[in-house]
Design an enzyme around this catalytic site. Structure first.
Site, PDB file in Angstrom:
ATOM      1  N   GLU A   1      -7.913  66.816 146.733  1.00  0.00           N
ATOM      2  CA  GLU A   1      -8.861  67.576 145.909  1.00  0.00           C
ATOM      3  C   GLU A   1      -8.145  68.557 144.988  1.00  0.00           C
ATOM      4  OE1 GLU A   1      -8.843  67.094 149.247  1.00  0.00           O
ATOM      5  OE2 GLU A   1     -10.768  67.697 150.095  1.00  0.00           O
TER       6      GLU A   1
ATOM      7  N   CYS B   1      -9.857  73.614 150.179  1.00  0.00           N
ATOM      8  CA  CYS B   1     -10.345  72.770 149.084  1.00  0.00           C
ATOM      9  C   CYS B   1     -11.755  73.165 148.656  1.00  0.00           C
ATOM     10  CB  CYS B   1     -10.272  71.305 149.478  1.00  0.00           C
ATOM     11  SG  CYS B   1      -8.561  70.736 149.655  1.00  0.00           S
TER      12      CYS B   1
ATOM     13  N   CYS C   1     -11.758  70.673 153.339  1.00  0.00           N
ATOM     14  CA  CYS C   1     -11.419  71.769 154.245  1.00  0.00           C
ATOM     15  C   CYS C   1     -11.759  73.095 153.563  1.00  0.00           C
ATOM     16  CB  CYS C   1      -9.924  71.705 154.573  1.00  0.00           C
ATOM     17  SG  CYS C   1      -8.857  72.108 153.169  1.00  0.00           S
TER      18      CYS C   1
ATOM     19  N   HIS D   1      -3.353  68.778 148.828  1.00  0.00           N
ATOM     20  CA  HIS D   1      -4.461  67.901 149.206  1.00  0.00           C
ATOM     21  C   HIS D   1      -4.956  67.163 147.968  1.00  0.00           C
ATOM     22  CE1 HIS D   1      -5.790  70.205 153.098  1.00  0.00           C
ATOM     23  NE2 HIS D   1      -4.495  69.996 153.051  1.00  0.00           N
TER      24      HIS D   1
END
Length: 155
Positions: free
Chosen positions: A48, A79, A76, A46
């Site tokens: 992040e 993260c 999420c 992801h």
């Protein structure tokens, strides 16, 4: 947020879900990234996570105290956990994520007093732009009336 939106647009151009993240420390951008799950075939890639990893490399340490993470979509649970683990001070996000958001929408991991760290959260910054990128991306990938084509995965 402008830089995070640029990263998100670049991710979309590469066939990734358009999420972008930037890490700032002392008023200076030290890392930025877009989603890379498709390119890396990695479920943890992801935006992040990639931005936090780069920031840690730049600073030469895993503790990112004094840092602000700016991301186009509410993080999420994975993260959010990484933000806590990195000890960032602040999160700024664009669009809320009622399906997987762990920073106020579905869960609020960053403000849970039972954990050993809390992160200040500011949501909705340029949220309409962030949402529009996501809607455009997924709208162009819907297959049937149920939309159960490749767009079935929000991240």
């Amino acid at each position: 947020m402008a830089m995070a939106l640029e990263e998100a647009s670049a991710a979309a151009s590469a066939g990734e879900v358009p999420v972008g993240a930037v890490v700032i420390r002392a008023g200076r951008v030290i890392a930025s990234a877009g989603n890379r799950r498709e390119a890396l075939r990695d479920p943890t890639a992801h935006a992040e996570i990639a931005a936090l990893q780069e920031a840690a490399r730049v600073l030469g340490q895993w503790r990112l105290a004094g840092c602000t993470v700016v991301v186009t979509l509410e993080p999420c649970p994975m993260c959010a956990g990484a933000l806590l683990g990195a000890r960032v001070d602040r999160l700024v996000f664009g669009a809320a994520d009622p399906v997987a958001g762990a920073c106020g929408s579905l869960y609020n991991l960053l403000a849970d007093p039972r954990l050993n760290h809390e992160v200040e959260v500011v949501g909705g910054v340029r949220g309409a732009e962030s949402s529009a990128l996501l809607k455009e991306f997924f709208g162009s990938r819907r297959v049937g009336p149920g939309g159960d084509g490749p767009a079935g995965d929000r991240r």
